[in-house]
Enzyme design. Structure first.
Site, PDB file in Angstrom:
ATOM      1  N   GLU A  46      39.010  32.661  31.928  1.00  0.00           N
ATOM      2  CA  GLU A  46      39.457  33.961  31.446  1.00  0.00           C
ATOM      3  C   GLU A  46      38.236  34.779  31.015  1.00  0.00           C
ATOM      4  O   GLU A  46      37.258  34.230  30.504  1.00  0.00           O
ATOM      5  CB  GLU A  46      40.400  33.807  30.254  1.00  0.00           C
ATOM      6  CG  GLU A  46      41.493  32.767  30.430  1.00  0.00           C
ATOM      7  CD  GLU A  46      42.498  33.103  31.516  1.00  0.00           C
ATOM      8  OE1 GLU A  46      42.606  34.303  31.855  1.00  0.00           O
ATOM      9  OE2 GLU A  46      43.166  32.189  32.017  1.00  0.00           O
ATOM     10  N   HIS A  63      38.577  49.618  36.505  1.00  0.00           N
ATOM     11  CA  HIS A  63      39.476  49.522  35.355  1.00  0.00           C
ATOM     12  C   HIS A  63      39.108  48.279  34.543  1.00  0.00           C
ATOM     13  O   HIS A  63      38.801  47.234  35.119  1.00  0.00           O
ATOM     14  CB  HIS A  63      40.929  49.451  35.820  1.00  0.00           C
ATOM     15  CG  HIS A  63      41.916  49.447  34.702  1.00  0.00           C
ATOM     16  ND1 HIS A  63      42.216  48.301  33.981  1.00  0.00           N
ATOM     17  CD2 HIS A  63      42.660  50.451  34.157  1.00  0.00           C
ATOM     18  CE1 HIS A  63      43.112  48.603  33.059  1.00  0.00           C
ATOM     19  NE2 HIS A  63      43.400  49.891  33.139  1.00  0.00           N
ATOM     20  N   GLU A  89      38.534  26.393  31.244  1.00  0.00           N
ATOM     21  CA  GLU A  89      38.314  24.976  31.493  1.00  0.00           C
ATOM     22  C   GLU A  89      37.901  24.760  32.947  1.00  0.00           C
ATOM     23  O   GLU A  89      38.461  25.401  33.852  1.00  0.00           O
ATOM     24  CB  GLU A  89      39.594  24.172  31.219  1.00  0.00           C
ATOM     25  CG  GLU A  89      40.155  24.363  29.809  1.00  0.00           C
ATOM     26  CD  GLU A  89      40.922  25.667  29.649  1.00  0.00           C
ATOM     27  OE1 GLU A  89      40.697  26.342  28.619  1.00  0.00           O
ATOM     28  OE2 GLU A  89      41.691  26.002  30.552  1.00  0.00           O
ATOM     29  N   ASP A 139      50.297  29.029  40.161  1.00  0.00           N
ATOM     30  CA  ASP A 139      50.422  30.444  39.813  1.00  0.00           C
ATOM     31  C   ASP A 139      49.811  31.306  40.909  1.00  0.00           C
ATOM     32  O   ASP A 139      50.316  32.382  41.228  1.00  0.00           O
ATOM     33  CB  ASP A 139      49.678  30.738  38.502  1.00  0.00           C
ATOM     34  CG  ASP A 139      50.502  30.386  37.279  1.00  0.00           C
ATOM     35  OD1 ASP A 139      51.727  30.275  37.404  1.00  0.00           O
ATOM     36  OD2 ASP A 139      49.911  30.221  36.198  1.00  0.00           O
ATOM     37  N   ARG A 148      45.958  40.889  33.051  1.00  0.00           N
ATOM     38  CA  ARG A 148      46.859  41.877  32.455  1.00  0.00           C
ATOM     39  C   ARG A 148      47.432  42.850  33.476  1.00  0.00           C
ATOM     40  O   ARG A 148      48.246  43.706  33.116  1.00  0.00           O
ATOM     41  CB  ARG A 148      46.145  42.666  31.349  1.00  0.00           C
ATOM     42  CG  ARG A 148      45.957  41.860  30.091  1.00  0.00           C
ATOM     43  CD  ARG A 148      45.828  42.741  28.867  1.00  0.00           C
ATOM     44  NE  ARG A 148      44.724  43.679  28.931  1.00  0.00           N
ATOM     45  CZ  ARG A 148      44.204  44.272  27.848  1.00  0.00           C
ATOM     46  NH1 ARG A 148      44.708  44.011  26.661  1.00  0.00           N
ATOM     47  NH2 ARG A 148      43.200  45.124  27.982  1.00  0.00           N
ATOM     48  N   LYS A 149      47.031  42.738  34.734  1.00  0.00           N
ATOM     49  CA  LYS A 149      47.529  43.664  35.761  1.00  0.00           C
ATOM     50  C   LYS A 149      48.299  42.901  36.842  1.00  0.00           C
ATOM     51  O   LYS A 149      48.140  43.147  38.036  1.00  0.00           O
ATOM     52  CB  LYS A 149      46.366  44.450  36.366  1.00  0.00           C
ATOM     53  CG  LYS A 149      45.825  45.504  35.406  1.00  0.00           C
ATOM     54  CD  LYS A 149      46.838  46.599  35.140  1.00  0.00           C
ATOM     55  CE  LYS A 149      46.380  47.589  34.077  1.00  0.00           C
ATOM     56  NZ  LYS A 149      46.543  47.070  32.714  1.00  0.00           N
ATOM     57  N   PHE A 156      38.095  62.611  30.734  1.00  0.00           N
ATOM     58  CA  PHE A 156      38.026  61.164  30.949  1.00  0.00           C
ATOM     59  C   PHE A 156      36.583  60.811  31.300  1.00  0.00           C
ATOM     60  O   PHE A 156      36.282  60.399  32.410  1.00  0.00           O
ATOM     61  CB  PHE A 156      38.996  60.757  32.055  1.00  0.00           C
ATOM     62  CG  PHE A 156      39.169  59.272  32.250  1.00  0.00           C
ATOM     63  CD1 PHE A 156      38.652  58.341  31.365  1.00  0.00           C
ATOM     64  CD2 PHE A 156      39.885  58.800  33.343  1.00  0.00           C
ATOM     65  CE1 PHE A 156      38.812  56.983  31.556  1.00  0.00           C
ATOM     66  CE2 PHE A 156      40.062  57.435  33.557  1.00  0.00           C
ATOM     67  CZ  PHE A 156      39.524  56.534  32.657  1.00  0.00           C
ATOM     68  N   LYS A 162      41.680  31.371  38.713  1.00  0.00           N
ATOM     69  CA  LYS A 162      42.273  30.052  38.919  1.00  0.00           C
ATOM     70  C   LYS A 162      41.962  29.517  40.309  1.00  0.00           C
ATOM     71  O   LYS A 162      42.070  30.239  41.300  1.00  0.00           O
ATOM     72  CB  LYS A 162      43.793  30.137  38.728  1.00  0.00           C
ATOM     73  CG  LYS A 162      44.193  30.585  37.332  1.00  0.00           C
ATOM     74  CD  LYS A 162      45.687  30.791  37.202  1.00  0.00           C
ATOM     75  CE  LYS A 162      46.035  31.276  35.803  1.00  0.00           C
ATOM     76  NZ  LYS A 162      47.481  31.568  35.645  1.00  0.00           N
ATOM     77  N   LYS A 211      43.108  55.317  37.558  1.00  0.00           N
ATOM     78  CA  LYS A 211      44.479  54.809  37.685  1.00  0.00           C
ATOM     79  C   LYS A 211      45.292  55.797  38.515  1.00  0.00           C
ATOM     80  O   LYS A 211      45.025  57.007  38.495  1.00  0.00           O
ATOM     81  CB  LYS A 211      45.138  54.644  36.306  1.00  0.00           C
ATOM     82  CG  LYS A 211      44.454  53.650  35.392  1.00  0.00           C
ATOM     83  CD  LYS A 211      45.167  53.545  34.040  1.00  0.00           C
ATOM     84  CE  LYS A 211      46.454  52.750  34.166  1.00  0.00           C
ATOM     85  NZ  LYS A 211      47.056  52.490  32.820  1.00  0.00           N
ATOM     86  N   ASP A 236      38.063  51.011  26.715  1.00  0.00           N
ATOM     87  CA  ASP A 236      39.246  50.167  26.474  1.00  0.00           C
ATOM     88  C   ASP A 236      38.897  48.747  26.892  1.00  0.00           C
ATOM     89  O   ASP A 236      38.394  48.524  27.998  1.00  0.00           O
ATOM     90  CB  ASP A 236      40.424  50.697  27.290  1.00  0.00           C
ATOM     91  CG  ASP A 236      41.737  50.018  26.940  1.00  0.00           C
ATOM     92  OD1 ASP A 236      41.780  49.306  25.921  1.00  0.00           O
ATOM     93  OD2 ASP A 236      42.716  50.207  27.686  1.00  0.00           O
ATOM     94  N   ALA A 237      39.159  47.787  26.036  1.00  0.00           N
ATOM     95  CA  ALA A 237      38.857  46.392  26.370  1.00  0.00           C
ATOM     96  C   ALA A 237      39.688  45.940  27.566  1.00  0.00           C
ATOM     97  O   ALA A 237      40.810  46.408  27.790  1.00  0.00           O
ATOM     98  CB  ALA A 237      39.127  45.484  25.174  1.00  0.00           C
ATOM     99  N   LYS A 245      46.165  25.622  41.160  1.00  0.00           N
ATOM    100  CA  LYS A 245      47.061  26.304  40.224  1.00  0.00           C
ATOM    101  C   LYS A 245      48.109  27.052  41.041  1.00  0.00           C
ATOM    102  O   LYS A 245      47.810  28.032  41.726  1.00  0.00           O
ATOM    103  CB  LYS A 245      46.286  27.274  39.340  1.00  0.00           C
ATOM    104  CG  LYS A 245      45.018  26.695  38.689  1.00  0.00           C
ATOM    105  CD  LYS A 245      45.324  25.555  37.747  1.00  0.00           C
ATOM    106  CE  LYS A 245      44.083  25.151  36.955  1.00  0.00           C
ATOM    107  NZ  LYS A 245      42.994  24.588  37.792  1.00  0.00           N
ATOM    108  N   ASP A 296      40.619  45.865  32.933  1.00  0.00           N
ATOM    109  CA  ASP A 296      41.297  44.608  33.268  1.00  0.00           C
ATOM    110  C   ASP A 296      40.865  44.098  34.634  1.00  0.00           C
ATOM    111  O   ASP A 296      40.751  42.882  34.851  1.00  0.00           O
ATOM    112  CB  ASP A 296      42.813  44.791  33.233  1.00  0.00           C
ATOM    113  CG  ASP A 296      43.332  45.092  31.839  1.00  0.00           C
ATOM    114  OD1 ASP A 296      42.723  44.604  30.871  1.00  0.00           O
ATOM    115  OD2 ASP A 296      44.338  45.821  31.719  1.00  0.00           O
ATOM    116  N   LYS A 297      40.614  45.017  35.565  1.00  0.00           N
ATOM    117  CA  LYS A 297      40.172  44.591  36.896  1.00  0.00           C
ATOM    118  C   LYS A 297      38.732  44.113  36.888  1.00  0.00           C
ATOM    119  O   LYS A 297      38.351  43.235  37.668  1.00  0.00           O
ATOM    120  CB  LYS A 297      40.361  45.723  37.902  1.00  0.00           C
ATOM    121  CG  LYS A 297      41.721  45.741  38.551  1.00  0.00           C
ATOM    122  CD  LYS A 297      41.947  44.501  39.394  1.00  0.00           C
ATOM    123  CE  LYS A 297      43.359  43.997  39.217  1.00  0.00           C
ATOM    124  NZ  LYS A 297      43.529  42.624  39.675  1.00  0.00           N
TER     125      LYS A 297
END
Length: 359
Positions: A44, A15, A57, A261, A234-235, A220, A255, A158, A228-229, A259, A17-18
């Protein structure tokens, strides 16, 4: 409510985003392999048609620009992209990674939290992975799909699973959605493979009333970053609990472990999982919050069907929740498989330190 239907989705390693998440985490892995605990990474990735852009960074990041390009290409190749619109050997790679802000370094050089934020962890006894059933099955279907897809299916896919609960327990599967990238003219075969994978995973939870949506658009072929970018982070709901529990909002991938997060979210999951595994509750949700540069969490919150106050006191009295304490417990600067483990969720059936049971 005790009787309800809840739905979660998952995405495959291919995918868009992955793909971005795996590239970002592959660069984290490479940075940490130098063995320098002063290394800092926040990268990123954006992917689109034969194009990868890197931004972010770093500090004491001992990976040169040519090595960065090689890591990107190797990651995309391992995922399986050799398509006209996205091919590991044809990528245009733009590297805009730069030095970490000195102002941020002031708070993190001595292992203060890398940022402010809230992190959630959750566990329940729906299954032996201590994950909510909808996200657990959505992940497993895509893993099975990858095993049996052969040359018919492409890397992008998906899944979505709607689980019916009765009396708070899993009763049956109400609906299944699977979209699998496939070779030209192979949509029916893709549908057959998808249903076979789902039946293998879901077993007796499927009945005559289960509704199927298999490649519902009918085609598909163009998939992945060409269709798709994709962007890192995003996931985040796929990465955690499929929406069954709250999410603090911060992504994990790209990260380094200073971090919070990432590291504190892993700790919150570990705490919740061990609470349930230790029969202190059937389900447990834990929130922690941090301030940038501050070592101790600014708050801890426990919600469960157990004795919340005693669980919280146990955690506060026995577990080091500083970023350094979390990093040391999970040996996070010597863990070089972040990229491999950012697919099919960061939690569950994974050989990672934050999924180990035992206080």
């Amino acid at each position: 409510m005790n009787n309800y239907i809840f739905t979660s989705e998952s995405v495959s390693s291919g995918h868009p985003d992955k793909v971005a998440d795996q590239i970002s985490d592959a660069l984290v892995d490479a940075g940490l392999k130098a063995g320098d605990t002063t290394t800092r990474v926040a990268i990123e990735t954006l992917v689109t048609t034969n194009h990868v852009t890197l931004a972010g960074e770093v500090k004491n990041f001992k990976v040169n620009k040519e090595e960065v390009k090689e890591i990107v290409r190797n990651t995309v190749r391992e995922i399986g992209y050799e398509q006209e619109g996205f091919h590991w050997d044809k990528l245009n790679i733009y590297n805009e990674i730069h030095a970490q802000s000195a102002d941020i370094a002031l708070g993190t050089d001595d292992f203060g939290a890398g940022d402010q934020g809230i992190m959630f962890g959750y566990a329940c006894n729906d299954n032996d992975a201590y994950l909510p059933a909808p996200i657990y099955y959505a992940h497993k279907i895509l893993k099975e799909l990858k095993l049996i897809g052969g040359k018919v299916l492409g890397p992008d896919a998906k899944s979505q699973v709607s689980v019916e609960y009765e009396g708070g327990k899993v009763k049956r599967i109400d609906q299944v959605v699977i979209s699998a990238q496939h070779a030209e003219g192979q949509v029916n075969q893709a549908r057959n493979i998808s249903k076979l994978a789902a039946k293998e995973v879901l077993g007796d939870l499927i009945d005559e009333k289960t509704v199927w949506h298999l490649n519902p658009t009918g085609n598909f072929v163009i998939g992945g970053p060409d269709g798709d970018a994709g962007v890192t982070g995003r996931k985040i709901i796929v990465d955690t609990y499929g929406g069954y529990a709250p999410h603090g909002g911060g992504a994990f991938s790209g990260k380094d472990p200073t971090k919070v997060d990432r590291s504190a979210a892993y700790m919150a999951r570990w705490l919740a999982k061990n609470v349930v595994a230790d029969d202190m509750a059937d389900w447990c949700q834990i929130q922690m919050s941090y301030a940038i540069g501050v070592k101790e969490p600014t708050s801890i919150y426990v919600d469960s069907n157990g004795h919340n106050r005693s669980i919280q006191k146990f955690i506060e009295n026995n577990i080091d929740l500083t970023p350094k304490g979390i990093i040391d417990r999970f040996d996070m600067f010597n863990f070089y498989n972040y990229s491999e483990n950012c697919v099919y969720g960061h939690f569950g059936d994974k050989d990672v330190p934050w999924e180990k049971i035992g206080w």
